[in-house]
Design an enzyme around this catalytic site. Structure first.
Site: not given
Ligand code: AMP
Length: 213
Positions: A13, A88, A127, A160, A171
């Protein structure tokens, strides 16, 4: 463009969003990036989000809608936006629908990036991310020129906290339980564009065709 990018963690994404912003000046809005910046800066938001993020769980819908309600009002969104990692959950998707209706903004699509689980697991465990500018690397296919140092800004390139094997597995489970149902939600809304997403170039071409540019 005014699009939602759906797909599991590691589906591409962020990469696709960056390629699309270069085409028409739309902004990439990544809730994950916003939250990581808040954690790094030690703000109230960061303190509230940190534990859930480390565990690979979702941050509360209320916190996320607070962030997005403000972010979508900012001027740079007028040129268009690519929502990366948001919504999400179904409650987030419903809240977003209400918010956009109030603002008089229509989405052009919700793009679902389909990538096989084995590819995702491999991508996420290899990554690496720059802690300063967020640039993404991969130890196998796209390492930084100097190990551990960002080509773009010289910042530290690290794995990360939520990209350990345990957190990744969590996740992906959270994705299947809470985020995958959004595909059906946007299909019903008549907005879904479902793409086999092993190549970012193919995805970008399909999206350009979909929005007519
Ligand atoms: P990402 O970088 O999009 O994979 O997000 C990293 C982490 O941030 C996720 O595993 C969640 O803990 C939190 N997070 C990001 N976006 C959301 C969302 N829209 N709703 C809830 N938690 C989020």
């Amino acid at each position: 463009m005014r699009l939602i990018l759906l797909g599991a963690p590691g589906a591409g994404k962020g990469t696709v969003a960056k390629m699309l912003t270069a085409i028409d000046g739309s902004v990439q809005i990544s809730t994950g990036d916003i939250l990581r910046a808040a954690v790094k800066a030690g703000t109230e938001l960061g303190k509230k989000a940190e534990a859930a993020m480390k565990a690979g769980e979702l941050v509360s819908d209320d916190l996320i809608m607070g962030i997005m309600g403000e972010r979508l009002k900012e001027d740079d969104c007028q040129a268009g936006f690519l929502l990366d990692g948001f919504p999400r959950t179904i409650p987030q998707a419903e809240a977003l629908k209400g918010l956009l209706e109030k603002m008089g903004i229509e989405l052009q699509g919700a793009v679902n990036l389909n990538v096989p689980r084995e590819v995702i697991l491999d991508r996420l465990t290899t990554r690496r991310t720059c802690v300063d500018c967020g640039a993404i690397y991969n130890v196998k296919s796209n390492p930084p020129k100097e190990e551990g140092k960002c080509d773009a800004c010289g910042g530290s390139v690290v794995q990360r906290d939520d990209e350990t094997k345990e957190a990744i597995s969590k996740r992906l489970d959270v994705f299947n339980e809470q985020t995958a149902p959004l595909v059906g939600f946007y299909d019903k809304e008549g907005l879904l564009l479902d793409i086999e997403a092993t190549s970012s170039d193919v995805v970008v071409d399909a999206i350009k065709k979909h929005v007519g540019i």
